[in-house]
Design a protein around this motif. Sequence first.
Motif, PDB file in Angstrom:
ATOM      1  N   GLY A  36      40.253 -10.387  12.679  1.00  0.00           N
ATOM      2  CA  GLY A  36      39.790  -9.202  11.979  1.00  0.00           C
ATOM      3  C   GLY A  36      38.518  -9.468  11.198  1.00  0.00           C
ATOM      4  O   GLY A  36      38.376 -10.511  10.557  1.00  0.00           O
ATOM      5  N   THR A  38      36.225  -8.240   8.068  1.00  0.00           N
ATOM      6  CA  THR A  38      36.424  -7.474   6.841  1.00  0.00           C
ATOM      7  C   THR A  38      35.135  -7.349   6.044  1.00  0.00           C
ATOM      8  O   THR A  38      34.252  -8.211   6.114  1.00  0.00           O
ATOM      9  N   GLU A  57      41.713 -12.490   8.669  1.00  0.00           N
ATOM     10  CA  GLU A  57      42.902 -12.184   9.449  1.00  0.00           C
ATOM     11  C   GLU A  57      42.782 -12.756  10.861  1.00  0.00           C
ATOM     12  O   GLU A  57      41.770 -12.550  11.519  1.00  0.00           O
ATOM     13  N   ARG A 115      47.059  -7.009   7.747  1.00  0.00           N
ATOM     14  CA  ARG A 115      46.363  -7.192   6.470  1.00  0.00           C
ATOM     15  C   ARG A 115      45.821  -5.877   5.937  1.00  0.00           C
ATOM     16  O   ARG A 115      46.003  -5.548   4.764  1.00  0.00           O
ATOM     17  N   SER A 116      45.128  -5.115   6.763  1.00  0.00           N
ATOM     18  CA  SER A 116      44.599  -3.828   6.310  1.00  0.00           C
ATOM     19  C   SER A 116      45.736  -2.899   5.886  1.00  0.00           C
ATOM     20  O   SER A 116      45.635  -2.187   4.882  1.00  0.00           O
ATOM     21  N   ALA A 120      46.517  -1.189   2.259  1.00  0.00           N
ATOM     22  CA  ALA A 120      46.670   0.262   2.152  1.00  0.00           C
ATOM     23  C   ALA A 120      48.028   0.641   1.574  1.00  0.00           C
ATOM     24  O   ALA A 120      48.114   1.469   0.656  1.00  0.00           O
ATOM     25  N   SER A 142      37.511   3.520   7.393  1.00  0.00           N
ATOM     26  CA  SER A 142      37.496   2.058   7.479  1.00  0.00           C
ATOM     27  C   SER A 142      38.807   1.507   8.025  1.00  0.00           C
ATOM     28  O   SER A 142      39.776   2.249   8.243  1.00  0.00           O
ATOM     29  N   GLY A 143      38.845   0.183   8.210  1.00  0.00           N
ATOM     30  CA  GLY A 143      40.058  -0.455   8.704  1.00  0.00           C
ATOM     31  C   GLY A 143      41.252  -0.224   7.801  1.00  0.00           C
ATOM     32  O   GLY A 143      42.375  -0.006   8.272  1.00  0.00           O
ATOM     33  N   VAL A 144      41.035  -0.261   6.481  1.00  0.00           N
ATOM     34  CA  VAL A 144      42.107   0.021   5.521  1.00  0.00           C
ATOM     35  C   VAL A 144      42.274   1.524   5.341  1.00  0.00           C
ATOM     36  O   VAL A 144      43.391   2.049   5.335  1.00  0.00           O
ATOM     37  N   LYS A 300      39.158  -0.424  12.670  1.00  0.00           N
ATOM     38  CA  LYS A 300      39.028  -1.873  12.518  1.00  0.00           C
ATOM     39  C   LYS A 300      38.039  -2.465  13.515  1.00  0.00           C
ATOM     40  O   LYS A 300      37.981  -2.052  14.667  1.00  0.00           O
TER      41      LYS A 300
END
Length: 305
Positions: A36, A38, A57, A115-116, A120, A142-144, A300
Amino acid sequence: MRRVRYESAGGPLFLEETPVPEPGPGELLLRCEAIGVTLPVVRKVAAAAPPIALGGEVAGRVTAVGGGVDRFRVGERVTGLCFGHGYADFALVRQTMASPVPDDASAVDAVALVRSGLVALGALTAARPEHGETALVTAAASGVGHLAVQLARTRGAGRVVGAVSAPAKSAFVRAVGADEVVVYDTDDWGAPADYVLDAVGGDLLTPAVAALAPGGRLVAYSSGGGSVQAYDLLVGAKSVIGFQMAHVAREKPQLYERLRRELWRLFAQGTLRPSVHGRFALEDAGEAHAVIESRRNLGKVVLVP
């Protein structure tokens, strides 16, 4: 093995050949299948001198274990945080920061979700949501953020608003479940929100606090800094809550595990779906960083060795 590194702040990312690392006590060695990307790592590359290890990640299959490892075996599929070099064919992950990947999920699913999703869901839990409330999520594409939009609904939000940097992201944010989408540089953020999940920080904190209804809560989990005027909180009896996933992982392992199990349960039900903006080869890590730096990503960004 191949590993991505750079030599100076803001410098180009490039591949180098290096020996496969040996797992130490409590560590797993993974053959990386997905990595991942970030925003915090992207920001560090832009500013860090001397250069840092590109961690984060990772997901893959365990190829070796260090002494004292008792939760995982060679051959198992695992995802977790790498605090060393993670942009590589192989990476080391501490057993305490690792979790199994279900059979029905891919490695890309795992790095896009875990992880995201933990950030969240942890931030959402910190907001103490009540049924029927209005949620506002910044960096909603976003990814989160795109997971936070979905999770707010699962926690009973009656209305979910996504805040984004550009109108072009609106269709994506609505597609993942937002009822409304607002753009940062507009004056009107719609009806007040009961809680805000903020991943941006900086100058955006002021309008985010202003978007809160009286008694509202803002959960700040951004690496972007920023400050809030105390008077803006006093006049509306509003509050700001700081959230850091690393703190939960270190100090509240039982909560960390509950959140992780909840994510996979929602994924298995089809209620929570991570979206991947793009899959980049290791040699294209610089391009992956550029996507995040320019805020073009919808979901992501993942490296696939």
